[in-house]
Design a protein around this motif. Structure first.
Motif, PDB file in Angstrom:
ATOM      1  N   ALA A   1     -20.187  33.277 -21.738  1.00 27.64           N
ATOM      2  CA  ALA A   1     -21.022  32.207 -22.291  1.00 27.64           C
ATOM      3  C   ALA A   1     -22.114  31.871 -21.285  1.00 27.64           C
ATOM      4  O   ALA A   1     -21.864  31.810 -20.082  1.00 27.64           O
TER       5      ALA A   1
ATOM      6  N   LYS B   1     -30.933  27.025 -17.405  1.00 27.28           N
ATOM      7  CA  LYS B   1     -29.493  27.267 -17.246  1.00 27.28           C
ATOM      8  C   LYS B   1     -28.884  26.245 -16.285  1.00 27.28           C
ATOM      9  O   LYS B   1     -29.572  25.720 -15.400  1.00 27.28           O
ATOM     10  N   MET B   2     -27.615  25.962 -16.478  1.00 30.30           N
ATOM     11  CA  MET B   2     -26.897  25.102 -15.531  1.00 30.30           C
ATOM     12  C   MET B   2     -26.869  25.844 -14.202  1.00 30.30           C
ATOM     13  O   MET B   2     -26.543  27.025 -14.153  1.00 30.30           O
ATOM     14  N   SER B   3     -27.235  25.164 -13.128  1.00 32.35           N
ATOM     15  CA  SER B   3     -27.399  25.847 -11.844  1.00 32.35           C
ATOM     16  C   SER B   3     -26.822  25.015 -10.702  1.00 32.35           C
ATOM     17  O   SER B   3     -26.869  23.792 -10.728  1.00 32.35           O
ATOM     18  N   LYS B   4     -26.298  25.731  -9.709  1.00 30.58           N
ATOM     19  CA  LYS B   4     -25.749  25.034  -8.535  1.00 30.58           C
ATOM     20  C   LYS B   4     -26.840  24.297  -7.798  1.00 30.58           C
ATOM     21  O   LYS B   4     -26.667  23.166  -7.377  1.00 30.58           O
ATOM     22  N   SER B   5     -27.959  24.998  -7.596  1.00 31.71           N
ATOM     23  CA  SER B   5     -28.934  24.433  -6.680  1.00 31.71           C
ATOM     24  C   SER B   5     -30.053  23.667  -7.379  1.00 31.71           C
ATOM     25  O   SER B   5     -30.633  22.782  -6.769  1.00 31.71           O
TER      26      SER B   5
ATOM     27  N   HIS C   1     -19.816  25.508 -10.862  1.00 30.80           N
ATOM     28  CA  HIS C   1     -19.933  24.666 -12.061  1.00 30.80           C
ATOM     29  C   HIS C   1     -19.393  25.394 -13.286  1.00 30.80           C
ATOM     30  O   HIS C   1     -18.977  26.564 -13.204  1.00 30.80           O
TER      31      HIS C   1
ATOM     32  N   GLY D   1     -20.884  26.670 -15.776  1.00 33.78           N
ATOM     33  CA  GLY D   1     -21.597  27.919 -16.078  1.00 33.78           C
ATOM     34  C   GLY D   1     -21.003  29.077 -15.293  1.00 33.78           C
ATOM     35  O   GLY D   1     -20.768  30.163 -15.833  1.00 33.78           O
ATOM     36  N   ASN D   2     -20.739  28.845 -14.005  1.00 31.79           N
ATOM     37  CA  ASN D   2     -20.132  29.903 -13.188  1.00 31.79           C
ATOM     38  C   ASN D   2     -18.763  30.288 -13.741  1.00 31.79           C
ATOM     39  O   ASN D   2     -18.400  31.466 -13.778  1.00 31.79           O
TER      40      ASN D   2
ATOM     41  N   VAL E   1     -24.256  28.990 -20.059  1.00 30.46           N
ATOM     42  CA  VAL E   1     -24.200  27.528 -20.173  1.00 30.46           C
ATOM     43  C   VAL E   1     -25.515  26.945 -19.681  1.00 30.46           C
ATOM     44  O   VAL E   1     -25.999  27.295 -18.602  1.00 30.46           O
TER      45      VAL E   1
ATOM     46  N   THR F   1     -24.271  28.396  -2.646  1.00 33.03           N
ATOM     47  CA  THR F   1     -25.478  27.573  -2.538  1.00 33.03           C
ATOM     48  C   THR F   1     -25.231  26.160  -3.041  1.00 33.03           C
ATOM     49  O   THR F   1     -26.116  25.312  -3.006  1.00 33.03           O
TER      50      THR F   1
ATOM     51  N   GLY G   1     -20.307  38.760  -7.442  1.00 34.71           N
ATOM     52  CA  GLY G   1     -20.611  37.924  -6.281  1.00 34.71           C
ATOM     53  C   GLY G   1     -20.884  36.477  -6.676  1.00 34.71           C
ATOM     54  O   GLY G   1     -21.325  36.201  -7.795  1.00 34.71           O
ATOM     55  N   PHE G   2     -20.597  35.573  -5.749  1.00 31.53           N
ATOM     56  CA  PHE G   2     -20.840  34.135  -5.970  1.00 31.53           C
ATOM     57  C   PHE G   2     -21.545  33.600  -4.738  1.00 31.53           C
ATOM     58  O   PHE G   2     -21.033  33.730  -3.625  1.00 31.53           O
ATOM     59  N   GLN G   3     -22.689  32.969  -4.954  1.00 30.02           N
ATOM     60  CA  GLN G   3     -23.422  32.421  -3.805  1.00 30.02           C
ATOM     61  C   GLN G   3     -22.938  31.018  -3.477  1.00 30.02           C
ATOM     62  O   GLN G   3     -22.924  30.173  -4.384  1.00 30.02           O
TER      63      GLN G   3
ATOM     64  N   GLY H   1     -19.328  31.917 -17.340  1.00 34.79           N
ATOM     65  CA  GLY H   1     -20.196  33.092 -17.318  1.00 34.79           C
ATOM     66  C   GLY H   1     -19.736  34.190 -16.384  1.00 34.79           C
ATOM     67  O   GLY H   1     -20.104  35.351 -16.568  1.00 34.79           O
ATOM     68  N   ALA H   2     -18.951  33.866 -15.382  1.00 32.17           N
ATOM     69  CA  ALA H   2     -18.617  34.896 -14.388  1.00 32.17           C
ATOM     70  C   ALA H   2     -17.146  34.883 -13.950  1.00 32.17           C
ATOM     71  O   ALA H   2     -16.531  35.936 -13.814  1.00 32.17           O
TER      72      ALA H   2
HETATM   73  N1  AQP Z   1     -25.412  28.614 -16.312  1.00 34.29           N
HETATM   74  C1  AQP Z   1     -24.721  29.726 -16.255  1.00 34.29           C
HETATM   75  N2  AQP Z   1     -24.110  30.218 -17.358  1.00 34.29           N
HETATM   76  C2  AQP Z   1     -23.375  31.341 -17.286  1.00 34.29           C
HETATM   77  N3  AQP Z   1     -23.202  32.071 -16.164  1.00 34.29           N
HETATM   78  C3  AQP Z   1     -23.776  31.616 -15.041  1.00 34.29           C
HETATM   79  N4  AQP Z   1     -23.783  32.071 -13.770  1.00 34.29           N
HETATM   80  C4  AQP Z   1     -24.514  31.236 -13.022  1.00 34.29           C
HETATM   81  N5  AQP Z   1     -25.002  30.230 -13.760  1.00 34.29           N
HETATM   82  C5  AQP Z   1     -24.561  30.431 -15.026  1.00 34.29           C
HETATM   83  C6  AQP Z   1     -23.098  33.267 -13.308  1.00 34.29           C
HETATM   84  O1  AQP Z   1     -22.279  32.903 -12.215  1.00 34.29           O
HETATM   85  C7  AQP Z   1     -22.209  34.000 -11.294  1.00 34.29           C
HETATM   86  C8  AQP Z   1     -22.419  33.512  -9.912  1.00 34.29           C
HETATM   87  O2  AQP Z   1     -23.710  33.045  -9.801  1.00 34.29           O
HETATM   88  P1  AQP Z   1     -24.402  33.037  -8.387  1.00 34.29           P
HETATM   89  O3  AQP Z   1     -23.541  32.327  -7.438  1.00 34.29           O
HETATM   90  O4  AQP Z   1     -24.822  34.396  -8.004  1.00 34.29           O
HETATM   91  O5  AQP Z   1     -25.673  32.209  -8.606  1.00 34.29           O
HETATM   92  P2  AQP Z   1     -26.717  32.202  -9.752  1.00 34.29           P
HETATM   93  O6  AQP Z   1     -26.541  33.254 -10.753  1.00 34.29           O
HETATM   94  O7  AQP Z   1     -28.065  32.186  -9.122  1.00 34.29           O
HETATM   95  O8  AQP Z   1     -26.341  30.862 -10.435  1.00 34.29           O
HETATM   96  P3  AQP Z   1     -26.387  29.388  -9.935  1.00 34.29           P
HETATM   97  O9  AQP Z   1     -25.032  28.842 -10.067  1.00 34.29           O
HETATM   98  O10 AQP Z   1     -27.467  28.732 -10.690  1.00 34.29           O
HETATM   99  O11 AQP Z   1     -26.756  29.405  -8.427  1.00 34.29           O
HETATM  100  P4  AQP Z   1     -28.122  29.106  -7.677  1.00 34.29           P
HETATM  101  O12 AQP Z   1     -28.374  27.675  -7.919  1.00 34.29           O
HETATM  102  O13 AQP Z   1     -27.826  29.395  -6.261  1.00 34.29           O
HETATM  103  O14 AQP Z   1     -29.222  29.963  -8.229  1.00 34.29           O
HETATM  104  C9  AQP Z   1     -23.233  35.024 -11.754  1.00 34.29           C
HETATM  105  O15 AQP Z   1     -22.539  36.092 -12.372  1.00 34.29           O
HETATM  106  C10 AQP Z   1     -24.072  34.285 -12.741  1.00 34.29           C
HETATM  107  O16 AQP Z   1     -24.585  35.126 -13.775  1.00 34.29           O
END
Ligand code: AQP
Length: 326
Positions: free
Chosen positions: A188, A199-203, A14, A16-17, A190, A10, A6-8, A20-21
């Motif tokens: 990986a 971690k690198m994050s969308k939000s 990036h 990382g997504n 990220v 939010t 799943g992909f949120q 990592g996924a």
């Molecule tokens: N920094 C990362 N490195 C590797 N994998 C990553 N994922 C997220 N960030 C990294 C993987 O991407 C998939 C989708 O993530 P998500 O949409 O469910 O949101 P998340 O895991 O909570 O990551 P984000 O991008 O940081 O979103 P927000 O900001 O909404 O919390 C997942 O398989 C995740 O492991």
């Protein structure tokens, strides 16, 4: 073997997504029955803007396709287009303890972040943030998933899904397939380029910490060249002592570069920027084509939904009967 990812929506997807996924999903779709969904309901567990949510949902689907998700192999759909997810969510809420949900680390972190003033935070804590892992359990169980790729941060949620499935099966009779968490090869993790211990994050990452998959080449290069390193001056993997440099090396290797023989951080960053650009350029180009025809992306999502609907509805029927509904 059926695998669900799943992909949120939010924020914008990036690097990382991708590393990592998305890449593991794209690699596995050749050999594994793959389901991928845009978790638009999960995106509403924190403060959100309706127009932006709609826009990001379509963009997330478009970027997934641009990166190589093949709709012939992977059923791609939105979570909210499948009422079976939220129907099962309620039945599972009746199988989960309040304490089980409240002790989830992500709930504790995101609920306290609501008051911290960080980017992406804000607004009062929503009840749906507490019950998020139960909806996630429904997402997984409704599709009879065998495998769910999980990073460290989602491990606890997957464990909850397994516990709830086992409890339901024990109390009401064999109903759900109990899923396993997998860590696919070559994943990986990220880190944020400005705060490499996070971690690198969308939000929660700022523009300085994140490389968006659709960022223009100049922005990508500038962000990498400004990445936080240290004053040690040695290029080596040392996550505890040199998280910034380690992160750059991880990105470089995941993007096909070689991590040998760097004598300066500047040279390392240039190599990372080149390698990342090689990976992002084709995604950007394919996205530019796909974005011209949003109707096509919508029809891919509709077709993905149609493919997975019968099984999901059958699971909900089984669960309804088992739990005692007429
Ligand atoms: N920094 C990362 N490195 C590797 N994998 C990553 N994922 C997220 N960030 C990294 C993987 O991407 C998939 C989708 O993530 P998500 O949409 O469910 O949101 P998340 O895991 O909570 O990551 P984000 O991008 O940081 O979103 P927000 O900001 O909404 O919390 C997942 O398989 C995740 O492991």
């Amino acid at each position: 073997m059926r695998r669900l990812t799943g992909f949120q929506p939010t924020g914008r997807l990036h690097l990382g997504n991708l590393l990592g996924a998305m890449r593991p999903l794209i690699a596995a779709q050749r050999t594994t029955e793959s389901l991928a969904f845009i978790a638009d309901l999960h995106a509403m567990t924190v403060d959100h803007d309706p127009a932006r949510l709609r826009e990001l949902t379509l963009e997330t689907a478009t970027v997934l396709l641009a990166a190589g998700v093949d709709p012939e192999r992977t059923a791609l759909f939105t979570q909210s287009s499948m009422p079976a997810h939220y129907e099962l969510h309620y039945l599972l809420e009746c199988t989960t303890g309040y304490g089980e949900a409240a002790r989830m680390i992500q709930f504790k972190e995101k609920s306290s972040a609501s008051f911290s003033g960080r980017p992406g935070a804000g607004g009062p804590v929503r009840l749906s943030l507490l019950t998020y892992p139960v909806l996630m359990a429904a997402d997984i169980l409704v599709h009879d998933s065998d495998e769910v790729p999980v990073g460290d941060d989602q491990n606890q949620h997957l464990e909850l899904a397994r516990t709830v499935a086992q409890r339901f099966n024990r109390r009401y009779g064999e109903t759900f397939r109990v899923p396993a968490g997998v860590l696919p090869d070559g994943v990986a993790r990220v880190m944020d380029l400005a705060e490499p211990r996070r971690k690198m994050s969308k939000s929660t990452s700022t523009d300085a910490g994140r490389i968006g998959l659709l960022d223009p080449p100049g922005t990508v290069r500038k962000t990498i060249m400004r990445a936080v390193t240290d004053t040690i001056g040695t290029v080596r993997h040392d996550p505890a002592g040199q998280p910034g440099v380690t992160n750059l090396l991880t990105i470089l290797e995941a993007c096909g570069g070689s991590a040998d023989d760097f004598t300066s951080y500047g040279a390392l960053k240039t190599a990372v920027a080149d390698a990342v650009e090689e990976v992002l350029a084709p995604i950007r180009a394919r996205h530019a084509e796909l974005v011209k025809d949003p109707g096509h992306v919508r029809s891919v999502l509709d077709a993905g939904r149609e493919r997975v609907l019968p099984r999901a509805e059958a699971t909900v029927r089984r669960a309804r009967e088992a739990i005692g509904l007429m």
